[in-house]
Design a protein around this motif. Structure first.
Motif, PDB file in Angstrom:
ATOM      1  N   HIS A  13      43.533   2.943  11.184  1.00  0.00           N
ATOM      2  CA  HIS A  13      43.967   1.966  12.345  1.00  0.00           C
ATOM      3  C   HIS A  13      45.470   2.182  12.186  1.00  0.00           C
ATOM      4  CE1 HIS A  13      43.046  -0.148   8.459  1.00  0.00           C
ATOM      5  NE2 HIS A  13      44.368  -0.560   8.396  1.00  0.00           N
ATOM      6  N   TRP A  14      46.131   3.032  11.256  1.00  0.00           N
ATOM      7  CA  TRP A  14      47.529   3.495  11.296  1.00  0.00           C
ATOM      8  C   TRP A  14      47.881   4.585  12.382  1.00  0.00           C
ATOM      9  CZ3 TRP A  14      49.566   3.751   5.758  1.00  0.00           C
ATOM     10  CH2 TRP A  14      49.645   2.524   5.293  1.00  0.00           C
ATOM     11  N   ARG A  15      46.731   5.026  13.235  1.00  0.00           N
ATOM     12  CA  ARG A  15      47.021   5.692  14.186  1.00  0.00           C
ATOM     13  C   ARG A  15      47.841   5.064  15.314  1.00  0.00           C
ATOM     14  NH1 ARG A  15      41.571   7.633  13.522  1.00  0.00           N
ATOM     15  NH2 ARG A  15      41.399  10.030  13.062  1.00  0.00           N
ATOM     16  N   GLY A  16      48.854   5.780  15.808  1.00  0.00           N
ATOM     17  CA  GLY A  16      49.684   5.242  16.654  1.00  0.00           C
ATOM     18  C   GLY A  16      51.061   4.391  16.100  1.00  0.00           C
ATOM     19  N   ARG A 189      46.655  -9.900   4.595  1.00  0.00           N
ATOM     20  CA  ARG A 189      46.810 -10.325   6.012  1.00  0.00           C
ATOM     21  C   ARG A 189      47.934 -10.503   6.506  1.00  0.00           C
ATOM     22  NH1 ARG A 189      41.232 -13.629   7.723  1.00  0.00           N
ATOM     23  NH2 ARG A 189      39.769 -12.427   6.734  1.00  0.00           N
ATOM     24  N   GLY A 190      48.364 -10.450   7.801  1.00  0.00           N
ATOM     25  CA  GLY A 190      49.652 -10.928   8.245  1.00  0.00           C
ATOM     26  C   GLY A 190      50.904  -9.831   7.976  1.00  0.00           C
ATOM     27  N   SER A 191      51.835 -10.287   8.880  1.00  0.00           N
ATOM     28  CA  SER A 191      53.123  -9.283   8.844  1.00  0.00           C
ATOM     29  C   SER A 191      54.236 -10.023   8.283  1.00  0.00           C
ATOM     30  CB  SER A 191      53.546  -8.840  10.271  1.00  0.00           C
ATOM     31  OG  SER A 191      54.633  -8.019  10.416  1.00  0.00           O
ATOM     32  N   TYR A 192      54.941  -9.790   7.194  1.00  0.00           N
ATOM     33  CA  TYR A 192      56.153 -10.570   6.858  1.00  0.00           C
ATOM     34  C   TYR A 192      57.276 -10.586   7.967  1.00  0.00           C
ATOM     35  CZ  TYR A 192      54.205 -10.202   2.205  1.00  0.00           C
ATOM     36  OH  TYR A 192      53.368 -10.305   1.091  1.00  0.00           O
ATOM     37  N   SER A 193      57.790 -11.555   8.092  1.00  0.00           N
ATOM     38  CA  SER A 193      59.053 -11.859   9.084  1.00  0.00           C
ATOM     39  C   SER A 193      60.069 -11.264   8.481  1.00  0.00           C
ATOM     40  CB  SER A 193      59.079 -13.502   9.379  1.00  0.00           C
ATOM     41  OG  SER A 193      59.770 -13.968   8.137  1.00  0.00           O
ATOM     42  N   ASP A 194      61.154 -10.957   9.279  1.00  0.00           N
ATOM     43  CA  ASP A 194      62.346 -10.643   8.810  1.00  0.00           C
ATOM     44  C   ASP A 194      63.166 -11.380   8.028  1.00  0.00           C
ATOM     45  OD1 ASP A 194      62.207  -8.229  10.578  1.00  0.00           O
ATOM     46  OD2 ASP A 194      63.546  -8.894  11.986  1.00  0.00           O
ATOM     47  N   ASP A 195      62.883 -12.642   8.176  1.00  0.00           N
ATOM     48  CA  ASP A 195      63.542 -13.599   7.121  1.00  0.00           C
ATOM     49  C   ASP A 195      62.893 -13.409   5.738  1.00  0.00           C
ATOM     50  OD1 ASP A 195      65.325 -14.594   8.958  1.00  0.00           O
ATOM     51  OD2 ASP A 195      64.219 -16.114   9.216  1.00  0.00           O
ATOM     52  N   ASP A 196      61.579 -13.160   5.657  1.00  0.00           N
ATOM     53  CA  ASP A 196      60.793 -12.763   4.252  1.00  0.00           C
ATOM     54  C   ASP A 196      61.372 -11.468   3.837  1.00  0.00           C
ATOM     55  OD1 ASP A 196      59.127 -15.111   4.826  1.00  0.00           O
ATOM     56  OD2 ASP A 196      57.727 -13.748   5.789  1.00  0.00           O
ATOM     57  N   ASP A 221      47.532  -4.013   5.058  1.00  0.00           N
ATOM     58  CA  ASP A 221      47.428  -2.608   5.954  1.00  0.00           C
ATOM     59  C   ASP A 221      46.984  -2.877   7.533  1.00  0.00           C
ATOM     60  OD1 ASP A 221      44.243  -1.934   6.160  1.00  0.00           O
ATOM     61  OD2 ASP A 221      44.776  -2.728   4.124  1.00  0.00           O
ATOM     62  N   GLY A 222      46.488  -4.075   7.735  1.00  0.00           N
ATOM     63  CA  GLY A 222      45.965  -4.322   8.946  1.00  0.00           C
ATOM     64  C   GLY A 222      47.032  -4.223  10.032  1.00  0.00           C
TER      65      GLY A 222
END
Length: 239
Positions: A13-16, A189-196, A221-222
Motif C-alpha cells: 500500500h506504499w505504491r504511489g 493507525r493515523g497520521s501525526y499532525s505537523d504540530d505533533d 504504515d497504513g
C-alpha cells in the motif's frame, strides 16, 4: 543529524507514496530516500546469515538496518535462557557488518517486570549489538529498571502509541524512538499532525544537544502515513 526511517519497508500500500514498479526494487528505492530502516520480519522468522549478507552487499554506505529480535526469544521464552537464541542473533548481525544497526528487543505486552531476568539477558548479550529494549508492560517504568539498562549500555525505547507509556528517558548514548501512531485507541493507525511532529523534532534536538545519537522509526504504515511522517520530520530537523 538524527536518523529517521520506518518500521519495515515491504508494504504494497506504499505504491504511489514511495514505490512504483516491481517489489524487487523497493529496498533500493527506500534507501535512496532514507538512511535507516527497522527490520521487522526478523521477529516472525529469523533470516539466514546469507540473507543478512545479501542486504549488507545491497545497501549503500552509511545506511543502517536495525534488527528486531526474534519472538522465540522475546515472546516464547520471554528472555529465559537467552543463550539458545543469542548465538544465532550474533551470526546474523555479524553478517550485516557495516550496515548493522541496533538490536530491538520488544518484550511481550503481558511480560511484567523481572529485574533479574532483564539483567541476566543483557549480561549475556554482547554490547556491540547496541541493544534497545521496548517494554510494553507499565510495571517496567521504574528508575531501577532504567539503572539496569544504563549499566549495560542498553537504550530504553521511547514510545508513542495507544495505551503505551511515553517516557522521555535516555539510558545509553543512543536514543531510540518508535512512533506507533497518534490514534488514542489503536496502535499503528493515523497520521501525526505537523504540530505533533514539531514537538518530536524539539525532543530530538534536545537529545542531540545533550550528546546523544537519535534514531526514530514510524510504525503507522497504513495508507503510507509512516513515509509521509518520516519525510516531514526529516525536513523539520534539517531547518
Amino acid at each position: 543529524m538524527a536518523r529517521i526511517g520506518t518500521s519495515g519497508w515491504v508494504y504494497p500500500h506504499w505504491r504511489g507514496v514511495l514505490y512504483h514498479g516491481d517489489q524487487r526494487g523497493w529496498l533500493d528505492r527506500y534507501a535512496a530516500e532514507f538512511d535507516v530502516v527497522e527490520l521487522n520480519g526478523s521477529f516472525y522468522r529469523w533470516p539466514t546469515d546469507a540473507r543478512f549478507a545479501a542486504w549488507r552487499d545491497r545497501l549503500p554506505d552509511g545506511f543502517e538496518m536495525a534488527v528486531k529480535a526474534p519472538r522465540g526469544l522475546t515472546h516464547a521464552r520471554r528472555l529465559l535462557e537467552p543463550e539458545v537464541w543469542i548465538g544465532r542473533v550474533e551470526r546474523g548481525l555479524h553478517a550485516l557488518a557495516g550496515r548493522r544497526g541496533p538490536l530491538l528487543v520488544q518484550l511481550h505486552p503481558a511480560m511484567e517486570r523481572d529485574d533479574a531476568r532483564l539483567d541476566y539477558f543483557l549480561s549475556a548479550l554482547p554490547a556491540w549489538t547496541r541493544p534497545v529494549v521496548e517494554f510494553r508492560h507499565d510495571s517496567w517504568v521504574d528508575d531501577a529498571v532504567f539503572g539496569i539498562l544504563q549499566r549495560h549500555g542498553a537504550a530504553y525505547c521511547v514510545m508513542s502509541g495507544a495505551h503505551l507509556p511515553c517516557v522521555l528517558r535516555a539510558t545509553a548514548p543512543l536514543v531510540y524512538v518508535r512512533l506507533h501512531g497518534p490514534d488514542h485507541e489503536h496502535l499503528y493507525r493515523g497520521s501525526y499532525s505537523d504540530d505533533d511532529l514539531a514537538w518530536w523534532a524539539e525532543r530530538i534536538r534536545e537529545w542531540e544537544d545533550a550528546g546523544h545519537e537519535v534514531q526514530a522509526y514510524f510504525n503507522n504504515d497504513g495508507e503510507g502515513h509512516a513515509v509521509r511522517n518520516a519525510r516531514t520530520l526529516k525536513r523539520m530537523l534539517q531547518t
